[in-house]
Design an enzyme around this catalytic site. Structure first.
Site, PDB file in Angstrom:
ATOM      1  N   LYS A  13       0.831  -1.214   0.000  1.00 23.09           N
ATOM      2  CA  LYS A  13       0.000   0.000   0.000  1.00 23.09           C
ATOM      3  C   LYS A  13       0.866   1.266   0.000  1.00 23.09           C
ATOM      4  O   LYS A  13       0.606   2.196  -0.766  1.00 23.09           O
ATOM      5  CB  LYS A  13      -0.928  -0.038   1.229  1.00 23.09           C
ATOM      6  CG  LYS A  13      -1.828   1.159   1.401  1.00 23.09           C
ATOM      7  CD  LYS A  13      -3.010   0.801   2.262  1.00 23.09           C
ATOM      8  CE  LYS A  13      -2.810   1.034   3.735  1.00 23.09           C
ATOM      9  NZ  LYS A  13      -2.782   2.447   4.136  1.00 23.09           N
ATOM     10  N   SER A  14       1.887   1.305   0.841  1.00 33.17           N
ATOM     11  CA  SER A  14       2.719   2.523   0.917  1.00 33.17           C
ATOM     12  C   SER A  14       3.399   2.788  -0.420  1.00 33.17           C
ATOM     13  O   SER A  14       3.453   3.935  -0.895  1.00 33.17           O
ATOM     14  CB  SER A  14       3.793   2.366   1.995  1.00 33.17           C
ATOM     15  OG  SER A  14       3.208   2.366   3.261  1.00 33.17           O
ATOM     16  N   ARG A  18       2.824   5.989  -3.377  1.00 32.32           N
ATOM     17  CA  ARG A  18       3.982   6.754  -3.862  1.00 32.32           C
ATOM     18  C   ARG A  18       4.189   6.556  -5.355  1.00 32.32           C
ATOM     19  O   ARG A  18       4.586   7.488  -6.066  1.00 32.32           O
ATOM     20  CB  ARG A  18       5.237   6.332  -3.089  1.00 32.32           C
ATOM     21  CG  ARG A  18       5.220   6.860  -1.657  1.00 32.32           C
ATOM     22  CD  ARG A  18       6.111   6.021  -0.761  1.00 32.32           C
ATOM     23  NE  ARG A  18       6.269   6.568   0.570  1.00 32.32           N
ATOM     24  CZ  ARG A  18       5.393   6.417   1.574  1.00 32.32           C
ATOM     25  NH1 ARG A  18       4.275   5.726   1.376  1.00 32.32           N
ATOM     26  NH2 ARG A  18       5.620   6.944   2.754  1.00 32.32           N
ATOM     27  N   GLY A  83      -4.860   8.468   5.402  1.00 35.80           N
ATOM     28  CA  GLY A  83      -3.909   9.459   5.918  1.00 35.80           C
ATOM     29  C   GLY A  83      -2.745   9.652   4.961  1.00 35.80           C
ATOM     30  O   GLY A  83      -2.243  10.759   4.777  1.00 35.80           O
ATOM     31  N   ARG A 111      -7.921  12.951  12.581  1.00 33.80           N
ATOM     32  CA  ARG A 111      -6.512  12.585  12.769  1.00 33.80           C
ATOM     33  C   ARG A 111      -5.630  13.835  12.716  1.00 33.80           C
ATOM     34  O   ARG A 111      -5.950  14.803  12.023  1.00 33.80           O
ATOM     35  CB  ARG A 111      -6.103  11.546  11.705  1.00 33.80           C
ATOM     36  CG  ARG A 111      -6.842  10.227  11.935  1.00 33.80           C
ATOM     37  CD  ARG A 111      -6.435   9.171  10.962  1.00 33.80           C
ATOM     38  NE  ARG A 111      -5.052   8.767  11.129  1.00 33.80           N
ATOM     39  CZ  ARG A 111      -4.417   7.949  10.298  1.00 33.80           C
ATOM     40  NH1 ARG A 111      -5.060   7.446   9.252  1.00 33.80           N
ATOM     41  NH2 ARG A 111      -3.173   7.624  10.517  1.00 33.80           N
ATOM     42  N   SER A 154       7.923   9.640  11.235  1.00 35.64           N
ATOM     43  CA  SER A 154       6.721   9.441  10.426  1.00 35.64           C
ATOM     44  C   SER A 154       7.078   9.526   8.953  1.00 35.64           C
ATOM     45  O   SER A 154       7.542  10.566   8.479  1.00 35.64           O
ATOM     46  CB  SER A 154       5.677  10.513  10.754  1.00 35.64           C
ATOM     47  OG  SER A 154       4.716  10.564   9.714  1.00 35.64           O
ATOM     48  N   ASP A 303       2.362  -0.787  11.881  1.00 29.27           N
ATOM     49  CA  ASP A 303       1.097  -1.280  11.324  1.00 29.27           C
ATOM     50  C   ASP A 303       0.839  -2.751  11.676  1.00 29.27           C
ATOM     51  O   ASP A 303      -0.271  -3.248  11.466  1.00 29.27           O
ATOM     52  CB  ASP A 303       1.088  -1.112   9.796  1.00 29.27           C
ATOM     53  CG  ASP A 303       1.063   0.356   9.399  1.00 29.27           C
ATOM     54  OD1 ASP A 303       0.634   1.194  10.222  1.00 29.27           O
ATOM     55  OD2 ASP A 303       1.475   0.673   8.270  1.00 29.27           O
ATOM     56  N   LYS A 330      -3.924   6.370  14.769  1.00 29.21           N
ATOM     57  CA  LYS A 330      -4.071   5.699  13.463  1.00 29.21           C
ATOM     58  C   LYS A 330      -5.550   5.739  13.051  1.00 29.21           C
ATOM     59  O   LYS A 330      -6.315   6.534  13.576  1.00 29.21           O
ATOM     60  CB  LYS A 330      -3.556   4.258  13.576  1.00 29.21           C
ATOM     61  CG  LYS A 330      -2.055   4.177  13.826  1.00 29.21           C
ATOM     62  CD  LYS A 330      -1.293   4.721  12.634  1.00 29.21           C
ATOM     63  CE  LYS A 330       0.192   4.754  12.892  1.00 29.21           C
ATOM     64  NZ  LYS A 330       0.936   5.435  11.838  1.00 29.21           N
ATOM     65  N   ARG A 334      -5.589   2.470  18.206  1.00 30.84           N
ATOM     66  CA  ARG A 334      -5.356   1.019  18.112  1.00 30.84           C
ATOM     67  C   ARG A 334      -4.968   0.396  19.451  1.00 30.84           C
ATOM     68  O   ARG A 334      -5.197  -0.794  19.644  1.00 30.84           O
ATOM     69  CB  ARG A 334      -4.311   0.714  17.037  1.00 30.84           C
ATOM     70  CG  ARG A 334      -4.894   0.869  15.645  1.00 30.84           C
ATOM     71  CD  ARG A 334      -3.979   0.364  14.553  1.00 30.84           C
ATOM     72  NE  ARG A 334      -4.657   0.528  13.269  1.00 30.84           N
ATOM     73  CZ  ARG A 334      -4.045   0.681  12.112  1.00 30.84           C
ATOM     74  NH1 ARG A 334      -2.723   0.698  12.058  1.00 30.84           N
ATOM     75  NH2 ARG A 334      -4.744   0.813  10.995  1.00 30.84           N
TER      76      ARG A 334
HETATM   77  C1  S3P Z   1       2.698   5.140   6.077  1.00 28.06           C
HETATM   78  C2  S3P Z   1       3.358   5.541   7.218  1.00 28.06           C
HETATM   79  C3  S3P Z   1       2.939   5.175   8.570  1.00 28.06           C
HETATM   80  C4  S3P Z   1       1.992   3.987   8.527  1.00 28.06           C
HETATM   81  C5  S3P Z   1       0.904   4.148   7.505  1.00 28.06           C
HETATM   82  C6  S3P Z   1       1.528   4.261   6.124  1.00 28.06           C
HETATM   83  C7  S3P Z   1       3.198   5.588   4.769  1.00 28.06           C
HETATM   84  O1  S3P Z   1       2.257   6.269   9.149  1.00 28.06           O
HETATM   85  O2  S3P Z   1       1.419   3.782   9.814  1.00 28.06           O
HETATM   86  O3  S3P Z   1       0.042   3.037   7.526  1.00 28.06           O
HETATM   87  O4  S3P Z   1       2.820   5.001   3.739  1.00 28.06           O
HETATM   88  O5  S3P Z   1       3.996   6.530   4.747  1.00 28.06           O
HETATM   89  P1  S3P Z   1       3.045   7.466   9.894  1.00 28.06           P
HETATM   90  O6  S3P Z   1       3.815   8.232   8.891  1.00 28.06           O
HETATM   91  O7  S3P Z   1       1.956   8.294  10.523  1.00 28.06           O
HETATM   92  O8  S3P Z   1       3.917   6.806  10.913  1.00 28.06           O
END
Ligand code: S3P
Length: 416
Positions: A13-14, A18, A83, A111, A154, A303, A330, A334
């Site tokens: 997903k991350s 991107r 987020g 958030r 983060s 996560d 989150k 959580r």
């Molecule tokens: C993510 C970063 C993390 C993670 C989120 C995905 C990302 O959050 O918990 O599920 O893709 O950059 P934080 O940047 O708030 O730590």
């Protein structure tokens, strides 16, 4: 019950978020294979399209993106539950001189956004919100150089700041206490951006001229894989192979931790795909021991903590997870969600402001689970339900669609 077999998982997903954003920076056609099919990544795609980027479905599950055509959207950018979409897009759109209003669902609207609003404002972005919560309004601004030392680790904040620096007149320096996931840095370097180590942190150097296209096959998501690895760790006689899983060290700590707890884990067919490590992971169930997790590891397992907490109920002794205050902000709180649901199932749990301890082993009892509409809580407690005596019922199972729409089908396929 046992879990056996071998599976491929949807794209990380991350990296998927991107990939769409970085591809949108190139005037040439980019190709992305195995993009996450979760709703969060669809939110990013939807917002980019509203900002003038062409994203089409090609053959064989490939997305075709033609970018460098940003324009201000004619309506609000709805980031849904995501987020990552909201925070990263603020940085990206600021660098492109876009006027936009970003909104989200009820969870996202509560958030914390100050973590991106404050540094982006300090670097010159015209960015506003009420009480540092969404909606966020950004307006075209001229951006200069910027040095930012973040107190929290983060990846979303780091990525927002780096992306905002793409068109700045001078370099962007960023420092964080513990390295968070570094997919943005890896991917930007791949398309021609200069990012270097500097002053114990990193430095992105503009000017950035037309970026190269991105051609990527996204590796399997280790955060989704964790639920299957979790099931294989606690269901007797399980043996499972998870194929082509992202093994970037900033994302792989969950697997190292369950290995230290006793699970038999082996890696095979390791390779480097566009700067990211990928491996097949084989998992065999073994007797588990509780573990004290170092605070420095928390950013790399953030996560996976819901799943880890469930595994810990089946381990002998105490598992301690501290320094994880970020879990409270989150998609749900959580820590609260894990504690409430594990207690309902009969586990021995102690709650702290910044984490929890679990003492096991406990034979879990089926329960009515409050998912708090949080995908990772729903999936972790589905796995808890597999080892529990009696029925476990989730109050909302659709929320898994945020990251993993096929989750229940895959579980049904593998659990015997
Ligand atoms: C993510 C970063 C993390 C993670 C989120 C995905 C990302 O959050 O918990 O599920 O893709 O950059 P934080 O940047 O708030 O730590």
């Amino acid at each position: 019950m046992t879990i056996t077999g071998s599976i491929n998982l949807p794209g990380d997903k991350s990296i998927s978020h991107r990939a769409l954003m970085v591809a949108s920076l190139s005037p040439q056609i980019s190709t992305i294979k195995n993009l996450s099919d979760g709703k969060d990544v669809q939110s990013t795609e939807y917002c980019l399209k509203l900002c003038g980027i062409s994203i089409k479905n090609g053959l064989n599950n490939v997305k075709l993106i033609k970018g460098d055509t940003f324009s201000s959207p004619s309506k609000e950018l709805d980031c849904g539950n995501s987020g990552t979409s909201m925070r990263l897009l603020c940085g990206l759109l600021a660098s492109k001189g876009i006027n936009a209003t970003l909104i989200g669902d009820k969870s996202l609207s509560n958030r914390p956004m100050e973590r991106i609003i404050k540094p982006l404002f300090e670097r010159g972005v015209d960015i506003k919100s009420i009480n540092s919560l969404a909606p966020i309004i950004i307006k075209k601004s001229v951006l200069t150089g910027f040095k930012y030392k973040n107190k929290i680790s983060s990846a979303q904040v780091k990525s927002a700041i780096l992306l905002s620096g793409l068109t700045a007149t001078k370099p962007t320096y960023y420092h964080e206490p513990i390295l968070s996931r570094d997919h943005t840095e890896i991917m930007l370097k791949n398309v021609g951006v200069t990012i270097k180590k500097a002053n114990n942190g990193i430095c992105l150097i503009p000017p950035i001229h037309a970026l190269r296209p991105l051609n990527i096959e996204i590796p399997g998501d280790p955060s989704s894989a964790a639920f299957f690895a979790g099931a294989a760790s606690i269901l007797p006689k399980s043996t499972l192979i998870l194929k082509k899983i992202l093994s970037n060290p900033t994302r792989f700590e969950f697997f190292n931790i369950i290995k230290s707890m006793g699970v038999d884990i082996n890696l095979k067919n390791g390779k480097n795909v566009a700067g990211e490590l990928v491996n097949d992971i084989s998992i065999k169930q073994r007797k588990l021991l509780g573990i004290h997790i170092k605070e420095s590891k928390i950013p790399s397992i953030i996560d996976e903590i819901p799943m880890l907490a469930v595994i810990a109920t089946q381990a002998i002794g105490k598992t301690m997870i501290k320094g994880a205050r970020e879990l409270r902000v989150k998609e749900s709180d959580r820590i609260k969600a894990i504690v409430i649901n594990l207690r309902k199932m009969g586990a021995c749990v102690e709650e702290f402001e910044d984490g929890l301890t679990i003492t096991g082993p406990t034979k879990l009892k089926g329960a009515n689970i409050n998912t708090f509409n949080d995908h990772r809580i729903a999936m972790a407690f589905t796995i808890a339900g597999l080892v529990a005596e009696g029925n476990t019922i989730l109050d909302n199972y659709d929320c898994v669609d945020i990251s993993f729409p096929d989750f229940f089908n895959k579980i049904k396929m593998l659990v015997k």
